[in-house]
Design a protein around this motif. Structure first.
Motif, PDB file in Angstrom:
ATOM      1  N   LYS A 153    -104.831  33.892   3.738  1.00 53.71           N
ATOM      2  CA  LYS A 153    -103.647  34.447   4.404  1.00 53.71           C
ATOM      3  C   LYS A 153    -104.011  35.153   5.697  1.00 53.71           C
ATOM      4  O   LYS A 153    -103.328  35.009   6.724  1.00 53.71           O
ATOM      5  N   VAL A 154    -105.099  35.920   5.675  1.00 51.38           N
ATOM      6  CA  VAL A 154    -105.513  36.676   6.861  1.00 51.38           C
ATOM      7  C   VAL A 154    -106.206  35.771   7.872  1.00 51.38           C
ATOM      8  O   VAL A 154    -106.278  36.093   9.055  1.00 51.38           O
ATOM      9  N   GLY A 155    -106.703  34.610   7.434  1.00 51.78           N
ATOM     10  CA  GLY A 155    -107.299  33.658   8.358  1.00 51.78           C
ATOM     11  C   GLY A 155    -108.807  33.690   8.433  1.00 51.78           C
ATOM     12  O   GLY A 155    -109.389  33.305   9.451  1.00 51.78           O
ATOM     13  N   PHE A 156    -109.456  34.131   7.347  1.00 50.56           N
ATOM     14  CA  PHE A 156    -110.920  34.188   7.346  1.00 50.56           C
ATOM     15  C   PHE A 156    -111.544  33.076   6.497  1.00 50.56           C
ATOM     16  O   PHE A 156    -112.722  33.123   6.176  1.00 50.56           O
ATOM     17  N   GLU A 157    -110.727  32.072   6.129  1.00 50.56           N
ATOM     18  CA  GLU A 157    -111.275  31.008   5.289  1.00 50.56           C
ATOM     19  C   GLU A 157    -112.323  30.177   6.016  1.00 50.56           C
ATOM     20  O   GLU A 157    -113.099  29.447   5.394  1.00 50.56           O
ATOM     21  N   GLY A 158    -112.375  30.292   7.345  1.00 49.02           N
ATOM     22  CA  GLY A 158    -113.380  29.563   8.122  1.00 49.02           C
ATOM     23  C   GLY A 158    -114.608  30.396   8.443  1.00 49.02           C
ATOM     24  O   GLY A 158    -115.561  29.893   9.039  1.00 49.02           O
ATOM     25  N   ASP A 159    -114.585  31.686   8.083  1.00 50.64           N
ATOM     26  CA  ASP A 159    -115.721  32.547   8.382  1.00 50.64           C
ATOM     27  C   ASP A 159    -116.906  32.189   7.474  1.00 50.64           C
ATOM     28  O   ASP A 159    -116.774  32.143   6.240  1.00 50.64           O
ATOM     29  N   VAL A 160    -118.050  31.962   8.070  1.00 50.77           N
ATOM     30  CA  VAL A 160    -119.214  31.483   7.317  1.00 50.77           C
ATOM     31  C   VAL A 160    -119.674  32.503   6.284  1.00 50.77           C
ATOM     32  O   VAL A 160    -119.909  32.170   5.113  1.00 50.77           O
ATOM     33  N   SER A 161    -119.787  33.780   6.675  1.00 52.67           N
ATOM     34  CA  SER A 161    -120.297  34.799   5.754  1.00 52.67           C
ATOM     35  C   SER A 161    -119.358  35.014   4.575  1.00 52.67           C
ATOM     36  O   SER A 161    -119.808  35.203   3.433  1.00 52.67           O
ATOM     37  N   VAL A 162    -118.045  34.947   4.812  1.00 46.59           N
ATOM     38  CA  VAL A 162    -117.066  35.106   3.738  1.00 46.59           C
ATOM     39  C   VAL A 162    -117.154  33.924   2.773  1.00 46.59           C
ATOM     40  O   VAL A 162    -117.173  34.098   1.544  1.00 46.59           O
ATOM     41  N   CYS A 163    -117.219  32.719   3.323  1.00 43.72           N
ATOM     42  CA  CYS A 163    -117.322  31.517   2.472  1.00 43.72           C
ATOM     43  C   CYS A 163    -118.615  31.516   1.651  1.00 43.72           C
ATOM     44  O   CYS A 163    -118.615  31.143   0.475  1.00 43.72           O
ATOM     45  N   ASN A 164    -119.701  31.947   2.283  1.00 46.50           N
ATOM     46  CA  ASN A 164    -120.978  32.026   1.558  1.00 46.50           C
ATOM     47  C   ASN A 164    -120.869  32.952   0.352  1.00 46.50           C
ATOM     48  O   ASN A 164    -121.352  32.648  -0.740  1.00 46.50           O
ATOM     49  N   CYS A 165    -120.207  34.087   0.592  1.00 43.38           N
ATOM     50  CA  CYS A 165    -120.048  35.062  -0.492  1.00 43.38           C
ATOM     51  C   CYS A 165    -119.148  34.511  -1.595  1.00 43.38           C
ATOM     52  O   CYS A 165    -119.385  34.741  -2.786  1.00 43.38           O
ATOM     53  N   LEU A 166    -118.123  33.765  -1.217  1.00 44.79           N
ATOM     54  CA  LEU A 166    -117.211  33.161  -2.199  1.00 44.79           C
ATOM     55  C   LEU A 166    -117.933  32.103  -3.038  1.00 44.79           C
ATOM     56  O   LEU A 166    -117.697  31.988  -4.247  1.00 44.79           O
ATOM     57  N   ILE A 167    -118.818  31.335  -2.404  1.00 46.63           N
ATOM     58  CA  ILE A 167    -119.586  30.326  -3.147  1.00 46.63           C
ATOM     59  C   ILE A 167    -120.472  31.013  -4.188  1.00 46.63           C
ATOM     60  O   ILE A 167    -120.538  30.594  -5.349  1.00 46.63           O
ATOM     61  N   THR A 168    -121.137  32.095  -3.771  1.00 47.13           N
ATOM     62  CA  THR A 168    -121.986  32.846  -4.701  1.00 47.13           C
ATOM     63  C   THR A 168    -121.158  33.436  -5.834  1.00 47.13           C
ATOM     64  O   THR A 168    -121.592  33.446  -7.001  1.00 47.13           O
ATOM     65  N   PHE A 169    -119.961  33.919  -5.482  1.00 46.38           N
ATOM     66  CA  PHE A 169    -119.036  34.470  -6.494  1.00 46.38           C
ATOM     67  C   PHE A 169    -118.675  33.399  -7.530  1.00 46.38           C
ATOM     68  O   PHE A 169    -118.715  33.644  -8.739  1.00 46.38           O
TER      69      PHE A 169
ATOM     70  N   LEU B  40    -120.364  30.756  -8.275  1.00 46.90           N
ATOM     71  CA  LEU B  40    -121.577  30.439  -9.034  1.00 46.90           C
ATOM     72  C   LEU B  40    -121.797  31.452 -10.146  1.00 46.90           C
ATOM     73  O   LEU B  40    -122.077  31.091 -11.291  1.00 46.90           O
ATOM     74  N   ARG B  41    -121.648  32.751  -9.809  1.00 46.77           N
ATOM     75  CA  ARG B  41    -121.867  33.810 -10.798  1.00 46.77           C
ATOM     76  C   ARG B  41    -120.905  33.707 -11.967  1.00 46.77           C
ATOM     77  O   ARG B  41    -121.240  34.030 -13.105  1.00 46.77           O
ATOM     78  N   LEU B  42    -119.678  33.261 -11.696  1.00 41.32           N
ATOM     79  CA  LEU B  42    -118.657  33.202 -12.733  1.00 41.32           C
ATOM     80  C   LEU B  42    -118.536  31.819 -13.367  1.00 41.32           C
ATOM     81  O   LEU B  42    -117.636  31.569 -14.164  1.00 41.32           O
ATOM     82  N   GLY B  43    -119.431  30.916 -12.976  1.00 45.20           N
ATOM     83  CA  GLY B  43    -119.442  29.586 -13.593  1.00 45.20           C
ATOM     84  C   GLY B  43    -118.362  28.650 -13.089  1.00 45.20           C
ATOM     85  O   GLY B  43    -118.122  27.599 -13.681  1.00 45.20           O
ATOM     86  N   GLU B  44    -117.699  29.028 -11.989  1.00 47.86           N
ATOM     87  CA  GLU B  44    -116.644  28.170 -11.417  1.00 47.86           C
ATOM     88  C   GLU B  44    -117.288  27.201 -10.422  1.00 47.86           C
ATOM     89  O   GLU B  44    -117.117  27.318  -9.204  1.00 47.86           O
ATOM     90  N   ILE B  45    -118.024  26.248 -10.953  1.00 48.72           N
ATOM     91  CA  ILE B  45    -118.834  25.351 -10.134  1.00 48.72           C
ATOM     92  C   ILE B  45    -117.968  24.476  -9.219  1.00 48.72           C
ATOM     93  O   ILE B  45    -118.248  24.330  -8.025  1.00 48.72           O
ATOM     94  N   GLU B  46    -116.911  23.913  -9.784  1.00 46.85           N
ATOM     95  CA  GLU B  46    -116.071  22.989  -9.014  1.00 46.85           C
ATOM     96  C   GLU B  46    -115.419  23.688  -7.835  1.00 46.85           C
ATOM     97  O   GLU B  46    -115.301  23.133  -6.742  1.00 46.85           O
ATOM     98  N   MET B  47    -114.982  24.928  -8.053  1.00 47.03           N
ATOM     99  CA  MET B  47    -114.356  25.683  -6.963  1.00 47.03           C
ATOM    100  C   MET B  47    -115.371  25.970  -5.855  1.00 47.03           C
ATOM    101  O   MET B  47    -115.059  25.877  -4.666  1.00 47.03           O
ATOM    102  N   GLY B  48    -116.589  26.306  -6.253  1.00 47.62           N
ATOM    103  CA  GLY B  48    -117.644  26.543  -5.266  1.00 47.62           C
ATOM    104  C   GLY B  48    -117.908  25.300  -4.439  1.00 47.62           C
ATOM    105  O   GLY B  48    -118.096  25.381  -3.216  1.00 47.62           O
ATOM    106  N   ARG B  49    -117.885  24.136  -5.087  1.00 44.03           N
ATOM    107  CA  ARG B  49    -118.066  22.865  -4.358  1.00 44.03           C
ATOM    108  C   ARG B  49    -116.959  22.667  -3.335  1.00 44.03           C
ATOM    109  O   ARG B  49    -117.202  22.216  -2.205  1.00 44.03           O
TER     110      ARG B  49
END
Length: 748
Positions: free
Chosen positions: A228-244, A246-255
């Motif tokens: 909504k705020v427009g940070f879905e393209g920010d590399v550092s935010v996306c990296n953190c979301l992928i790690t998140f 991974l930690r919670l086992g949501e593999i498909e979402m991380g992909r």
């Protein structure tokens, strides 16, 4: 229009050393004053960053001679440089020369004191400032959080007149670093209610908080807000979301997040690499690695470390070779991983090559790399080389000490291990573990208890691994009273439900002959693994409860859905052998390879030979030995020989005896067994002949050892050991016992 400054161009094109030299030859900077100031500031900044004390002082002296050291930009950079160097005298002098109030100078002083951990001095500077800006407040608030003084930081934060996204984010990150994940999330919600728009750093912090708390639901809400705020393209935010994910086992979402990223950096690729590794799909992880547009030491280290951790040591070493060939210098994590892989393979010479590379790139003082090298030399049977590495490490940590103790222990140098252990300045649980494990591996069980007791006296609380080791020592000594005492301690510390401790207790009670307590512990275990079932099945079999062991084996297969391993099947064969269930034993033996996918080894064949020999099927046993795909154990021939004696098969016995003599020419075990069999048959001439052969061939039987536990203290006795002070008294008592036993026998 200003002329292009030659110093600025030089700074952009050449190394800082060239600029440094060029600045020193300038006698009159008036012609290009602005450029000279910019270059001077850049060099001072570089000196601060890389802690180049001497070079910084030389530049300061030159600027002072030119009369421009008091220029505002230069004076501030000089102050920052001396603050970085922690040179208080120069800082005080600069502050005197720079007499007027300057907010930047005071903010620098606050930041420096915070960096040094002097947050009270920072507060004093803050309080003396006639005016403050956003940086002043944020620096002090962050300083309190950095020192763990959360309440004081929050008091200041709510009184901060410059509350904006930077100050909110600083506090959210600070709370997170103090482990206050829930409070950081609540403050984030408060920030949103206050109408402050988060930035990319805020989102990175709050996603980390969600990951730490395992809060998938709130994490998904944050993900929606990111879009909504427009940070879905920010590399550092996306990296953190992928790690998140991974930690919670949501593999498909991380992909999916990774796939939608328009721009990726090394962290993005490494995160998705980690994801596939955690899934156990090293093939896909390698595919991702090969597709990476660029790789640095972090990405190389990630794939090498994962291969090493998963046991693919050869692949890890090959990747390391490719990394060196590509010109990338490994970091300490990568070097530790590849050295550990070499240790697993016991590859001494390649290990020395890596050691040489470590010396070449100047990482010999890294304690983690050095600890791995010590482990390598210990694993390869070269503890002297490990000690050379140990002695060169200047700032040894406890990991380094423990590695050297383990290296000595694994090479049966327990005296050296003990001497070094006593010198450890601050012993960790790992230090005690190293000593306990070393004595256990070297079968010095009395020393295991000694170290364990000393650890308790030191106030150190044992961990699960130490309890398992001590219980293993109890099991090997069949010391039931000590085992019960240790069992009580596990209850006291709350370890009784741990699967490893439970398994050790099952094994200890079974080996001590207390099968009821063994079953009681096993039945109460909330979690059982393959080793737990193995210990119980083996315990029942070896204590004569063959039928129960078979029933438990069926329960394991049908109810627990655990596939048997080679040890469990060995226990089953043992049980069948000792209760005469020959056909059942042969049934399981014949199923091993086609059904259980386990190739029988020498011990399985020996057990079947023993089973057939005991039941009188001696010829079948002999045929089985001859058809074995591997070299038969001496014990297999001994079992056959014993069966021949029991069932009167003299012809096979003669052939078997001759074979034992052939295969045991270089081992005392075969002759000892042969001698024992002859003795049990009353063939004393053959016994004397066998022992004479042993003596002629220089073969020795290891001395017998027995022990008795008196008042919780083990007394060990070795055959032909005259070192005991009370030896005459002991032999006197034994003679009396012998006399009374003979009298009793004659009377009956």
């Amino acid at each position: 229009m200003l002329e292009k400054d030659p110093f600025k161009i030089l700074f952009q094109k050449q190394k800082i050393g060239s600029i440094f030299k060029s600045l020193l030859v300038i006698k009159n900077p008036v012609k290009s004053f602005i450029g000279f100031i910019e270059s001077s500031v850049s060099v001072l900044k570089h000196c601060s960053k890389h802690h180049l004390t001497t070079e910084g002082q030389v530049i300061h002296g030159h600027l002072y001679k030119l009369g421009i050291s008091s220029h505002r930009h230069i004076a501030i950079k000089l102050l920052i440089m001396y603050l970085y160097f922690r040179r208080s005298a120069e800082v005080d002098q600069l502050l005197k020369d720079y007499n007027e109030f300057d907010m930047i100078v005071h903010n620098c002083l606050i930041s420096a004191n915070v960096e040094w951990g002097n947050v009270d001095n920072a507060r004093k500077v803050f309080d003396e400032m006639p005016e403050r800006n956003e940086a002043s407040w944020t620096a002090l608030i962050s300083g309190y959080l950095k020192c763990g003084r959360v309440d004081e930081s929050m008091w200041l934060f709510w009184r901060n007149p410059f509350q904006n996204v930077i100050s909110w984010t600083a506090v959210i990150s600070g709370l997170l670093s103090n482990g206050l994940h829930s409070k950081s999330i609540h403050l984030f919600l408060e920030m949103l209610r206050d109408g402050v728009r988060p930035n990319h750093v805020t989102f990175v912090s709050i996603v980390r908080a969600c990951a730490e708390m395992g809060d998938l639901e709130f994490g998904m809400s944050v993900l929606s807000l990111v879009v909504k705020v427009g940070f879905e393209g920010d590399v550092s935010v996306c990296n953190c979301l992928i790690t998140f994910c991974l930690r919670l086992g949501e593999i498909e979402m991380g992909r999916r997040i990774f796939a939608r990223m328009g721009k990726r950096d090394v962290i993005s690729w490494t995160a998705i690499l980690d994801m596939y590794v955690e899934m156990g799909d090293l093939g896909e992880a390698r595919k991702v690695f090969d597709e990476m547009p660029e790789r640095n030491e972090v990405s190389w280290s990630a794939i090498i470390s994962r291969y090493a951790q998963k046991g693919y040591s050869k692949d890890a070493i090959e990747l390391f070779r490719q990394m060196i060939e590509s010109g990338v210098n490994p970091n300490s994590s990568c070097l530790s991983s590849v050295i550990n892989a070499l240790a697993n393979l016991k590859s001494l010479h390649p290990g020395k090559t890596v050691h040489a590379h470590v010396m070449k790139i100047g990482m010999t003082n890294d304690v983690f790399v050095s600890s791995s090298l010590i482990d390598l030399y210990g694993s390869c049977g070269s503890p002297k080389d490990g000690r050379l590495v140990f002695d060169t490490v200047k700032n040894k940590n406890v990991v380094c000490w423990n590695a050297m103790v383990s290296a000595y222990s694994s090479n049966r140098l327990q005296e050296e291990a003990k001497m070094l252990f006593d010198q450890i300045p601050m012993k960790s649980i790992g230090s005690w573990n190293s000593m306990v494990s070393g004595y256990l591996e070297n079968e010095q069980y009395d020393k295991v208890f000694e170290v364990f007791n000393n650890m308790l006296l030191s106030g150190q609380t044992p961990d699960i691994s130490i309890f398992s080791s001590v219980l293993c020592a109890c099991a090997n000594l069949t010391s039931l009273e000590k085992g019960k005492d240790i069992h009580g301690k596990t209850f006291k510390l709350g370890f009784q439900h741990d699967v490893f401790v439970g398994t050790s207790l099952v094994d200890m009670y079974a080996k001590s002959g207390d099968i009821e307590n063994s079953k009681r512990v096993f039945n109460k275990m909330t979690e059982k693994n393959e080793v737990s079932w193995t210990a119980m099945i083996q315990g029942l079999a070896k204590n004569g409860f063959a039928q129960e062991s078979l029933e438990l084996f069926q329960e394991m297969e049908n109810t627990a859905r655990i596939k048997p391993n080679g040890l469990i099947l060995l226990a089953i064969l043992f049980a069948c052998s000792h209760c005469g269930l020959v056909d059942t034993g042969l049934h399981y033996f014949n199923l091993m390879e086609p059904f259980y996918k386990i190739k029988p080894n020498e011990r399985h064949y020996t057990c079947v030979v023993d089973m057939l020999s005991r039941s009188g099927r001696v010829r079948e046993a002999e045929d089985l030995i001859k058809s074995m795909p591997c070299e038969p154990e001496v014990n297999a021939w001994a079992a056959l020989l014993s069966g021949c004696k029991t069932h009167g098969e003299d012809e096979i016995a003669e052939r078997t005896g001759a074979t034992i003599q052939e295969v045991a020419e270089k081992k005392s075990g075969g002759y000892v067994l042969l001698s024992n069999v002859y003795a049990s048959a009353g063939k004393w001439p053959e016994v004397m002949k066998t022992r004479k052969l042993m003596k002629e061939r220089g073969l020795k039987k290891s001395g017998g050892c027995s022990w008795i536990e008196v008042r919780n203290e083990l007394q060990l006795f070795y055959s032909q050991d005259g070192s005991c002070n009370d030896l005459n008294e002991i032999y006197g008592v034994l003679e009396q016992l012998k006399y009374h036993m003979l009298v009793l026998f004659q009377h009956n």
